[in-house]
Design an enzyme around this catalytic site. Structure first.
Site, PDB file in Angstrom:
ATOM      1  N   GLU A  89      32.007  49.366  37.594  1.00  0.00           N
ATOM      2  CA  GLU A  89      33.215  50.054  38.087  1.00  0.00           C
ATOM      3  C   GLU A  89      34.099  50.528  36.932  1.00  0.00           C
ATOM      4  O   GLU A  89      34.505  49.731  36.079  1.00  0.00           O
ATOM      5  CB  GLU A  89      34.009  49.112  39.004  1.00  0.00           C
ATOM      6  CG  GLU A  89      35.185  49.808  39.667  1.00  0.00           C
ATOM      7  CD  GLU A  89      35.918  48.905  40.655  1.00  0.00           C
ATOM      8  OE1 GLU A  89      35.284  48.036  41.279  1.00  0.00           O
ATOM      9  OE2 GLU A  89      37.142  49.085  40.795  1.00  0.00           O
ATOM     10  N   LYS A 285      39.569  40.705  45.513  1.00  0.00           N
ATOM     11  CA  LYS A 285      38.480  41.544  44.993  1.00  0.00           C
ATOM     12  C   LYS A 285      38.805  41.961  43.551  1.00  0.00           C
ATOM     13  O   LYS A 285      37.946  41.994  42.681  1.00  0.00           O
ATOM     14  CB  LYS A 285      38.298  42.755  45.908  1.00  0.00           C
ATOM     15  CG  LYS A 285      37.049  43.573  45.637  1.00  0.00           C
ATOM     16  CD  LYS A 285      37.251  44.658  44.607  1.00  0.00           C
ATOM     17  CE  LYS A 285      36.003  45.491  44.452  1.00  0.00           C
ATOM     18  NZ  LYS A 285      36.127  46.520  43.413  1.00  0.00           N
TER      19      LYS A 285
HETATM   20  C1  MEV Z   1      39.706  47.790  42.743  1.00  0.00           C
HETATM   21  O1  MEV Z   1      38.396  47.503  42.352  1.00  0.00           O
HETATM   22  C2  MEV Z   1      40.538  46.534  42.766  1.00  0.00           C
HETATM   23  C3  MEV Z   1      41.955  46.704  43.321  1.00  0.00           C
HETATM   24  O2  MEV Z   1      41.897  47.297  44.629  1.00  0.00           O
HETATM   25  C4  MEV Z   1      42.582  45.340  43.372  1.00  0.00           C
HETATM   26  C5  MEV Z   1      43.929  45.309  44.067  1.00  0.00           C
HETATM   27  O3  MEV Z   1      44.199  46.163  44.932  1.00  0.00           O
HETATM   28  O4  MEV Z   1      44.680  44.370  43.755  1.00  0.00           O
HETATM   29  C6  MEV Z   1      42.752  47.674  42.477  1.00  0.00           C
END
Ligand code: MEV
Length: 443
Positions: A89, A285
């Site tokens: 990612e 996540k």
């Molecule tokens: C993206 O991989 C992770 C986020 O969505 C985490 C969050 O929203 O805290 C940016």
């Protein structure tokens, strides 16, 4: 690696280095005893690597390469690390590096391992009365321990072994359903093989015991093992990591956002994730973006880590954020507690040449030290995501990386890349828009 070598291993502008310069810097600062030849394993066409990788699984057609990156400047418990991260990612390594650098000048990350206990379960059907367990258990436990003493002896020399066991009745499943819940220490190994080997030996022995123990009556001889396997729920194998500093130091250079305002919005965001499961899942996540990347780089089992983390987040019946935030007497405090069953010996950690290099890069840590590093990377990732969310929004950083991926897919030259990066700064990035821009540029 000695403490002295690790001191002051800070770097500026690492992301601007080219690949060779990054490798050189890591060799000089974090990989003593290695030379540039060792990076041959980073080449997806290396035949030696291919042979090793092919043997990990079945029916292989080829490889599925993921980028191996490094987040430098991680100050954890007073030591500077260059953290290896394997993740596809965009922005995750950049975000971890940026959060690491932010905290480098604010005291860094602290981390402590709370406990390192792993669990295993043997489920069986038994015809005896549940109250007879207290009388029968001592003989059974003695036999189980005796029959596996050859397997556990080596682990005991490494500080592990069987720490205890409990004979539980599970009437909610079935009146005859029982479980032997076994607590293990597994030293620096993740311990899955060790635990499963012990449990399977227990399975054989418990059936033998039911057939030949003189303590048992006819009904008690009716015993049937259903299954024996470790539990990936590891609420007693946890690590806590935190950052803290006075609010007035929580400035965000060049953002125009006031430090106190930033902290207020940041804590607000964490509180939302403490209460709302929909937000908590996304929040966690983000934490796992950092943890999984370290887990993968070091050859550990990310599925086990993921399932344990989410079970832990749901303990108490509501799914919540794994991190929490508070301000006490003007001090901002942000922390994460997470179960992490990791190993630094055995399994893929030695077999996979890249995991081996990743662990060398971390100075061949113990399992506990690796738990601290992985957790701190998770907290850094969480910090970086929330910092963006409550200030500029997440898309700005993402779009920068997204643009580079689109430019690669359209085979942009170095000059075209430079021009497009300048042009799209502050503009919305889409595949269509970038294609149109390049077409115009190419005349
Ligand atoms: C993206 O991989 C992770 C986020 O969505 C985490 C969050 O929203 O805290 C940016």
């Amino acid at each position: 690696m000695s403490e002295n070598i690790r001191e002051n291993h800070r770097v500026s502008g690492f992301s601007k280095f080219d690949k060779q310069a990054r490798r050189r810097w890591l060799l000089d600062h974090f990989l003593p005893g290695h030379d540039s030849g060792d990076f041959a394993f980073f080449d997806a066409t290396n035949p030696d690597l291919q042979e090793v990788v092919d043997n990990f699984s079945e029916n292989t057609l080829g490889n599925f390469p993921l980028p191996f990156g490094v987040a430098p400047n991680f100050l954890i418990n007073g030591k500077v690390y260059a953290v290896p991260m394997v993740i596809e990612e965009s922005s995750v390594v950049a975000a971890a590096s940026s959060a690491a650098k932010y905290w480098l000048t604010r005291g860094g990350f602290e981390a402590e391992v709370i406990a390192t206990e792993k669990l295993g379960q043997l489920h069986f059907r038994w015809g005896g009365h549940p109250d007879r367990r207290a009388a029968l258990f001592p003989e059974l436990e003695r036999r189980l321990r005796h029959v596996t003493s050859g397997i556990t002896a080596r682990m005991e020399t490494r500080g592990g072994g069987v720490r205890g066991m409990q004979w539980k009745h599970l009437p909610a499943v079935n009146e005859q359903c029982y479980q032997l819940l076994v607590r293990f220490g597994t030293g620096d190994s993740m311990g899955a093989n060790f635990i499963n080997t012990v449990l399977e030996a227990y399975a054989t022995e418990i059936e033998l015991w039911s057939s030949d123990s003189e303590q048992l009556n006819a009904r008690e001889r009716d015993l049937e093992v259903v299954m024996a396997i470790l539990s990936n729920h590891t609420p007693n194998c946890t690590v806590r990591t935190w950052v803290r500093c006075p609010i007035e130091q929580m400035n965000l250079a060049g953002s125009g956002v006031d430090a106190a305002d930033f902290v207020r919005r940041f804590c607000f965001a964490v509180d939302i994730a403490r209460q709302d499961p929909y937000r908590a899942v996304t929040h966690n996540k983000g934490i796992m973006n950092g943890i999984d990347a370290v887990v993968l780089a070091t050859g550990n089992d990310f599925r086990a880590v993921e399932s344990a983390a989410h079970a832990f987040a749901a303990e108490g019946g509501t799914y919540r954020s794994l991190s929490r935030c508070r301000v006490v007497d003007g001090i901002f405090h942000f922390e994460l507690t997470v179960p992490l069953a990791l190993g630094t010996v055995g399994g893929l950690t030695r077999l996979h040449p890249l995991a081996d290099i990743a662990l060398d890069m971390l100075g061949r840590p113990s399992a506990e030290e690796l738990m601290c590093v992985a957790a701190a990377t998770g907290l850094a990732q969480n910090f970086a995501a929330l910092r963006s969310l409550v200030t500029t929004g997440i898309q700005r950083g993402h779009m920068r990386m997204h643009l580079q991926n689109i430019l690669s897919s359209l085979e942009a030259t170095v000059t075209e890349r430079k021009a497009a990066t300048g042009f799209f700064d502050g503009r919305t990035v889409s595949h269509h828009g970038v294609r149109q821009y390049l077409e115009k540029l190419r005349g």
